[in-house]
Motif scaffolding. Structure first.
Motif, short mmCIF file in Angstrom:
data_model
loop_
_atom_site.label_atom_id
_atom_site.label_comp_id
_atom_site.label_asym_id
_atom_site.label_seq_id
_atom_site.Cartn_x
_atom_site.Cartn_y
_atom_site.Cartn_z
N ARG A 1 0.81 -1.21 0.00
CA ARG A 1 0.00 0.00 0.00
C ARG A 1 0.85 1.27 0.00
O ARG A 1 0.60 2.19 -0.79
CB ARG A 1 -0.94 0.00 1.21
CG ARG A 1 -1.81 1.24 1.29
CD ARG A 1 -2.89 1.10 2.33
NE ARG A 1 -3.70 2.30 2.42
CZ ARG A 1 -4.87 2.39 3.05
NH1 ARG A 1 -5.36 1.31 3.66
NH2 ARG A 1 -5.53 3.52 3.08
N ASP A 2 1.86 1.35 0.86
CA ASP A 2 2.67 2.57 0.92
C ASP A 2 3.43 2.80 -0.38
O ASP A 2 3.54 3.93 -0.86
CB ASP A 2 3.63 2.49 2.11
CG ASP A 2 2.91 2.59 3.45
OD1 ASP A 2 1.73 3.00 3.47
OD2 ASP A 2 3.52 2.22 4.47
N TRP A 3 3.99 1.71 -0.92
CA TRP A 3 4.73 1.80 -2.19
C TRP A 3 3.81 2.31 -3.30
O TRP A 3 4.16 3.21 -4.07
CB TRP A 3 5.30 0.43 -2.54
CG TRP A 3 5.84 0.29 -3.93
CD1 TRP A 3 7.05 0.71 -4.39
CD2 TRP A 3 5.18 -0.34 -5.04
NE1 TRP A 3 7.18 0.39 -5.72
CE2 TRP A 3 6.06 -0.26 -6.14
CE3 TRP A 3 3.94 -0.96 -5.21
CZ2 TRP A 3 5.73 -0.78 -7.39
CZ3 TRP A 3 3.62 -1.48 -6.45
CH2 TRP A 3 4.50 -1.38 -7.52
N ALA A 4 2.61 1.73 -3.38
CA ALA A 4 1.66 2.13 -4.42
C ALA A 4 1.18 3.56 -4.20
O ALA A 4 1.04 4.34 -5.16
CB ALA A 4 0.48 1.17 -4.45
N LEU B 1 -8.93 0.32 -2.28
CA LEU B 1 -8.57 0.32 -0.86
C LEU B 1 -9.80 0.08 0.01
O LEU B 1 -9.71 -0.58 1.06
CB LEU B 1 -7.91 1.64 -0.48
CG LEU B 1 -6.51 1.88 -1.04
CD1 LEU B 1 -6.01 3.25 -0.61
CD2 LEU B 1 -5.54 0.79 -0.59
N GLY B 2 -10.94 0.61 -0.40
CA GLY B 2 -12.16 0.44 0.38
C GLY B 2 -12.83 -0.90 0.19
O GLY B 2 -13.85 -1.18 0.86
N GLY B 3 -12.29 -1.73 -0.71
CA GLY B 3 -12.87 -3.05 -0.93
C GLY B 3 -14.13 -3.04 -1.76
O GLY B 3 -14.80 -4.08 -1.89
N ARG B 4 -14.48 -1.91 -2.36
CA ARG B 4 -15.71 -1.85 -3.15
C ARG B 4 -15.54 -2.52 -4.51
O ARG B 4 -16.50 -3.03 -5.07
CB ARG B 4 -16.14 -0.38 -3.33
CG ARG B 4 -16.52 0.30 -2.02
CD ARG B 4 -17.16 1.67 -2.25
NE ARG B 4 -16.26 2.62 -2.86
CZ ARG B 4 -15.35 3.34 -2.18
NH1 ARG B 4 -15.21 3.18 -0.87
NH2 ARG B 4 -14.58 4.21 -2.81
N HIS B 5 -14.32 -2.50 -5.05
CA HIS B 5 -14.02 -3.17 -6.31
C HIS B 5 -12.60 -3.71 -6.25
O HIS B 5 -11.76 -3.22 -5.49
CB HIS B 5 -14.15 -2.21 -7.50
CG HIS B 5 -15.55 -1.81 -7.82
ND1 HIS B 5 -16.43 -2.63 -8.47
CD2 HIS B 5 -16.23 -0.67 -7.54
CE1 HIS B 5 -17.59 -2.02 -8.60
NE2 HIS B 5 -17.50 -0.83 -8.05
N ASN B 6 -12.34 -4.70 -7.09
CA ASN B 6 -10.98 -5.20 -7.25
C ASN B 6 -10.42 -4.63 -8.55
O ASN B 6 -10.71 -5.12 -9.64
CB ASN B 6 -10.97 -6.73 -7.29
CG ASN B 6 -9.56 -7.28 -7.52
OD1 ASN B 6 -8.59 -6.55 -7.50
ND2 ASN B 6 -9.47 -8.58 -7.74
N TRP B 7 -9.63 -3.58 -8.44
CA TRP B 7 -9.02 -2.93 -9.59
C TRP B 7 -7.54 -3.28 -9.71
O TRP B 7 -6.74 -2.50 -10.21
CB TRP B 7 -9.18 -1.42 -9.50
CG TRP B 7 -10.59 -0.91 -9.52
CD1 TRP B 7 -11.23 -0.22 -8.55
CD2 TRP B 7 -11.53 -1.04 -10.59
NE1 TRP B 7 -12.51 0.11 -8.92
CE2 TRP B 7 -12.72 -0.39 -10.19
CE3 TRP B 7 -11.49 -1.64 -11.86
CZ2 TRP B 7 -13.85 -0.33 -10.99
CZ3 TRP B 7 -12.63 -1.58 -12.66
CH2 TRP B 7 -13.78 -0.93 -12.22
N GLN B 8 -7.16 -4.47 -9.26
CA GLN B 8 -5.73 -4.82 -9.22
C GLN B 8 -5.07 -4.71 -10.60
O GLN B 8 -3.93 -4.23 -10.71
CB GLN B 8 -5.55 -6.23 -8.66
CG GLN B 8 -6.21 -7.35 -9.46
CD GLN B 8 -5.88 -8.72 -8.92
OE1 GLN B 8 -5.02 -8.88 -8.08
NE2 GLN B 8 -6.60 -9.73 -9.39
#
Length: 662
Positions: A599-602, A630-637
């Motif tokens: 998370r911090d790197w991104a 981050l909020g878990g609403r979607h997976n945008w990986q």
């Protein structure tokens, strides 16, 4: 496996710096060829060839490159392997066209073929993987050539009055004439496909030579050299259309026998090496078939390698272990921790030279690193999905598309809204809870992602657009990149499409020329070469490819299952109960890592101020997806990884440029 590089400068009279420049370019490729290096100069024309060698066949100094032909007309820098080179030697000898052989290297065989038969005939005669730079001293012309399916890379382009070429972009960047800027159109393609398809590269004016092509540049005519276009000596579309026009007419049992025999021959030829050799083994159909046919032809246990993860849903090591035990291979596995995988990420920009965002690049590097501790060559099972109908989209796309056509527009809109109403993680949980009640065909990996993809395609108008949407990350990448237009590619150019008998076969042919060539093979080549490991892909022997396209679709996809024909070959060696399970990708839990250890790197790379200052992206849509992820609403990986890999590459490139100018 090796690396090549070189240049030709027009109108340069002072050639005193050329040897040092050639060495500098070649040595950027040291990991591709740690065993030896060399340069060759034609001072009269200010042309240089550089080479780094990973010794596989003929480990003696007689295999040193660049190599000159016995007749002294040709000089070559060659990356790859010619598996039938001993047969070619026999043909040359039978025709009394062979030189007095100085070695048993395939490089010398190539040179003899070029001298006796010319360029195109020799390329057509070769069975192998290769990138070639060939200087014809008599005609004063340089030929660059690449293998049929694109296993080996080759970049080239003009920078001012200098032609640069090499196996990787880092070699071109090492030349002082290199001044290319980022190609924003190519950046849009990265966001759509998670790779940059040939002929484009991330740099303006620098191209990838397409697979199955060669280009001849007459260096006595600078204008003609600048405008020379690649020519094809083999085209997959022609193999597809020829195979469909002349289909195999025998029984299913005869088809299995024919494929078994050809695969055995191809794999046996690719086991030729003067160094230790092994295979990647995931426990899936493709890699298990390669390992099984290797073991059937070996008097000793074959070395096999796999990477496992403790993360649920991402561990194939247990399946690979079971297959290895049955075959009797000497199996090595490594369970990689998240820390092991995360430690690879800082290396990715230099490993891939241009932005590349297939996140399975990380486990691919780890398994290559593991294998290199024990062997110098590893065979891979890549290509089986594209040839024999293995991807899930081949199984479901026609049915879904047909059903979609019967739905009115408002119903499609409503269905898409329903699919998007729940986050992917919720769909995953629902499918897991319902798993005992669902038929086996609905035991899906990552069902939440599939639900999102289905929602995206419900409004499309034709099957080709449907396929493009299925294979896209960002749906409108040009709106994300400042000042960019998305270039035309094979997927958007109907003139580049094969004539096919079915939507499934059309998708397979398109995947082989796009996803496989520009993503899968790039991923494996760069990850393995970063560890000085040669990889070979026997399913991409062009004789296997041409045979596969003669096989009717119902020998590939049967009763909702892909790769039927390839499975029957495998089941002669491995019980089907060790193989039969839902298809699983070779991946990492990237979605969770982006919310956790990455998370911090991104966040640093996706900082709004940083994005604005860099000047390539409109920050708002990226920040929106990042917050939703981050909020878990979607997976945008996947979409986020595309941006992150460009940002990481840009950072590394600028750091390298600053260091070079100090």
């Amino acid at each position: 496996m090796c690396g090549l590089a070189g240049f030709w400068s027009v109108g340069v009279s002072d050639t005193s710096a050329s040897p040092g420049i050639a060495w500098r370019m070649a040595n950027t490729l040291r990991s591709r060829g740690p065993d030896d290096g060399g340069v060759w100069l034609d001072q009269a024309h200010n042309l240089a060839l550089g080479h780094r060698r990973l010794a596989i066949l003929d480990l003696s100094p007689a295999g040193h490159q660049p190599m000159q032909s016995a007749c002294e007309r040709y000089v070559i820098a060659f990356n790859g392997e010619i598996y039938n080179h001993l047969e070619l030697r026999g043909q040359l000898e039978a025709a009394d066209r062979a030189p007095a052989w100085r070695s048993h290297s395939d490089t010398e065989t190539l040179l003899a073929g070029f001298a006796a038969w010319g360029v195109e005939r020799t390329l057509k005669a070769c069975i192998g993987m290769f990138a070639i730079a060939l200087w014809d001293r008599q005609e004063r012309q340089l030929t660059l050539a690449r293998d049929r399916l694109g296993e080996k890379p080759l970049y080239y382009g003009w920078q001012g009055n200098t032609l640069l070429f090499g196996s990787e972009l880092k070699a071109l960047r090492a030349h002082p004439a290199f001044r290319a800027g980022v190609d924003r159109g190519a950046l849009t393609l990265l966001l759509r496909h998670n790779c940059i398809p040939a002929p484009y590269s991330i740099y303006q004016g620098i191209s990838k030579l397409p697979p199955g092509h060669f280009v001849t540049l007459p260096l006595h005519d600078a204008t003609a050299a600048r405008t020379a276009e690649p020519s094809a000596y083999w085209r997959l579309n022609e193999a597809v259309e020829r195979g469909l026009a002349e289909p195999f007419a025998g029984s299913a049992e005869e088809a299995v026998e024919l494929l078994h025999a050809q695969l055995s021959r191809s794999i046996g030829a690719q086991m030729l090496a003067d160094v230790p050799l092994g295979a990647f083994l995931s426990g899936g159909v493709d890699s298990s078939t390669v390992a099984a046919l290797m073991q059937a032809q070996s008097s000793q246990p074959v070395r096999t390698f796999t990477i496992g993860f403790d993360e649920g849903g991402y561990d194939e090591a247990v399946h690979a272990r079971a297959v290895a035990r049955h075959l009797g291979t000497e199996h090595t596995e490594l369970y990689a921790s998240p820390a092991d995988a995360l430690a690879v990420i800082p290396r990715l920009p230099s490993m891939y030279c241009e932005p590349f965002s297939d996140s399975s690049q990380i486990p691919t590097f780890l398994v290559s690193q593991l294998a290199r501790q024990h062997v110098t060559v590893a065979l891979s099972g890549d290509g089986g999905d594209e040839l024999f109908g293995g991807y899930n989209r081949y199984l479901s796309a026609r049915k879904v598309w047909s059903q979609m056509q019967h739905l009115p527009g408002f119903a499609r809109q409503a269905a898409a809204g329903l699919l998007r109403a729940l986050p992917p993680a919720t769909w995953d949980r629902l499918f897991e809870m319902a798993r005992p009640l669902l038929p086996r065909r609905l035991h899906l990996a990552i069902p939440g992602d599939k639900a999102q993809k289905l929602a995206d395609v419900l409004e499309l108008s034709d099957s080709q657009a449907f396929f493009r949407q299925l294979t896209s990350h960002w749906k409108d990448p040009a709106s994300l990149v400042i000042g960019a237009r998305e270039p035309q590619t094979r997927l958007t150019d109907p003139n580049a499409w094969p004539h096919s008998d079915s939507f499934e076969h059309w998708m397979m042919a398109m995947d082989a020329q796009t996803y496989m060539a520009d993503d899968i093979l790039v991923k494996v080549d760069r990850a393995a070469m970063a560890t000085s490991l040669e990889t070979r892909v026997p399913l991409l022997d062009h004789r296997v490819v041409e045979l596969a396209w003669r096989m009717p679709l119902d020998l590939k996809i049967r009763q909702g299952q892909g790769k039927w024909l390839l499975r029957q070959v495998l089941y002669r060696h491995v019980p089907r109960e060790l193989i039969e399970r839902p298809k699983q990708g070779f991946g990492i839990p990237l979605d969770r890592w982006l919310r956790g250890p990455l998370r911090d790197w991104a966040e640093d790379l996706l900082d709004e101020g940083r994005l604005r200052q860099d000047g390539y992206f409109h920050p708002e849509p990226i920040r929106r997806l990042w917050n939703e992820h981050l909020g878990g609403r979607h997976n945008w990986q996947h979409q986020l990884w595309d941006v992150l890999m460009f940002q990481a590459w840009l950072t590394e490139t600028r750091r390298h440029e600053l260091s070079a100018h100090r």
